[in-house]
Scaffold this motif. Structure first.
Motif, PDB file in Angstrom:
ATOM      1  N   HIS A  31       0.858  -1.178   0.000  1.00  0.00           N
ATOM      2  CA  HIS A  31       0.000   0.000   0.000  1.00  0.00           C
ATOM      3  C   HIS A  31       0.902   1.239   0.000  1.00  0.00           C
ATOM      4  O   HIS A  31       2.103   1.128   0.219  1.00  0.00           O
ATOM      5  N   PRO A  32       0.363   2.417  -0.196  1.00  0.00           N
ATOM      6  CA  PRO A  32       1.216   3.613  -0.283  1.00  0.00           C
ATOM      7  C   PRO A  32       2.102   3.863   0.938  1.00  0.00           C
ATOM      8  O   PRO A  32       3.212   4.363   0.791  1.00  0.00           O
ATOM      9  N   ARG A  33       1.654   3.540   2.152  1.00  0.00           N
ATOM     10  CA  ARG A  33       2.440   3.852   3.353  1.00  0.00           C
ATOM     11  C   ARG A  33       2.836   2.622   4.170  1.00  0.00           C
ATOM     12  O   ARG A  33       3.524   2.747   5.172  1.00  0.00           O
ATOM     13  N   TYR A  34       2.371   1.442   3.785  1.00  0.00           N
ATOM     14  CA  TYR A  34       2.701   0.242   4.551  1.00  0.00           C
ATOM     15  C   TYR A  34       2.572  -0.991   3.669  1.00  0.00           C
ATOM     16  O   TYR A  34       2.028  -0.925   2.575  1.00  0.00           O
ATOM     17  N   PHE A  35       3.093  -2.105   4.177  1.00  0.00           N
ATOM     18  CA  PHE A  35       2.840  -3.387   3.535  1.00  0.00           C
ATOM     19  C   PHE A  35       2.592  -4.429   4.607  1.00  0.00           C
ATOM     20  O   PHE A  35       2.895  -4.239   5.778  1.00  0.00           O
ATOM     21  N   PHE A  36       1.990  -5.517   4.198  1.00  0.00           N
ATOM     22  CA  PHE A  36       1.672  -6.633   5.074  1.00  0.00           C
ATOM     23  C   PHE A  36       2.541  -7.800   4.642  1.00  0.00           C
ATOM     24  O   PHE A  36       2.823  -7.954   3.459  1.00  0.00           O
ATOM     25  N   GLY A  81       1.004 -12.856  10.374  1.00  0.00           N
ATOM     26  CA  GLY A  81       1.256 -11.605   9.662  1.00  0.00           C
ATOM     27  C   GLY A  81       1.651 -10.450  10.543  1.00  0.00           C
ATOM     28  O   GLY A  81       1.485 -10.460  11.749  1.00  0.00           O
ATOM     29  N   ALA A  82       2.184  -9.444   9.881  1.00  0.00           N
ATOM     30  CA  ALA A  82       2.568  -8.202  10.547  1.00  0.00           C
ATOM     31  C   ALA A  82       2.520  -7.090   9.505  1.00  0.00           C
ATOM     32  O   ALA A  82       2.558  -7.344   8.312  1.00  0.00           O
ATOM     33  N   MET A  83       2.435  -5.852   9.989  1.00  0.00           N
ATOM     34  CA  MET A  83       2.416  -4.690   9.096  1.00  0.00           C
ATOM     35  C   MET A  83       3.680  -3.884   9.305  1.00  0.00           C
ATOM     36  O   MET A  83       4.218  -3.832  10.412  1.00  0.00           O
ATOM     37  N   PHE A  84       4.148  -3.210   8.238  1.00  0.00           N
ATOM     38  CA  PHE A  84       5.394  -2.476   8.267  1.00  0.00           C
ATOM     39  C   PHE A  84       5.214  -1.129   7.604  1.00  0.00           C
ATOM     40  O   PHE A  84       4.559  -1.026   6.568  1.00  0.00           O
ATOM     41  N   PHE A  85       5.811  -0.094   8.191  1.00  0.00           N
ATOM     42  CA  PHE A  85       5.824   1.225   7.561  1.00  0.00           C
ATOM     43  C   PHE A  85       6.809   1.236   6.404  1.00  0.00           C
ATOM     44  O   PHE A  85       7.848   0.595   6.450  1.00  0.00           O
ATOM     45  N   LEU A  86       6.492   2.005   5.395  1.00  0.00           N
ATOM     46  CA  LEU A  86       7.408   2.269   4.279  1.00  0.00           C
ATOM     47  C   LEU A  86       7.869   3.701   4.368  1.00  0.00           C
ATOM     48  O   LEU A  86       7.175   4.558   4.894  1.00  0.00           O
ATOM     49  N   ASP A  87       9.011   3.990   3.788  1.00  0.00           N
ATOM     50  CA  ASP A  87       9.476   5.369   3.713  1.00  0.00           C
ATOM     51  C   ASP A  87       9.484   5.803   2.267  1.00  0.00           C
ATOM     52  O   ASP A  87       9.881   5.116   1.398  1.00  0.00           O
TER      53      ASP A  87
END
Length: 87
Positions: A31-36, A81-87
């Motif tokens: 996704h634009p700001r995170y991924f799973f 699962g877990a979610m992660f921020f993207l930069d």
């Protein structure tokens, strides 16, 4: 999906905190700001205390920071699962 390596000092299978551990997870849609991502079969997952740890992609002999651990999927750390921020 692509496989990334996650790191953290969170709770382990014996409920101890403070030892650096890592595991492999497969990236799901981005996704634009995170991924799973979901853990690889038999690999350790993320747990409490792992937030803020790096997510590393290994490609062509080089490692790159691609995200930051954000949240786990459930309260007993057995989630896939877990979610992660993207930069």
């Amino acid at each position: 999906g692509e496989v990334v390596e996650v790191f953290g000092f969170g709770r382990d299978h014996e409920n101890f905190i403070g030892t650096l551990m890592s595991g492999l997870m497969a990236v799901d849609p981005i996704h634009p700001r995170y991924f799973f991502a979901t853990r690889e079969p038999g690999a350790p997952g993320l747990c409490f205390g792992d937030s803020g740890g790096p997510v590393i992609r290994h490609r062509d002999g080089a490692a790159a920071l691609v995200g930051i651990n954000w949240t786990i999927g459930d309260s007993d750390c057995a989630a896939n699962g877990a979610m992660f921020f993207l930069d």
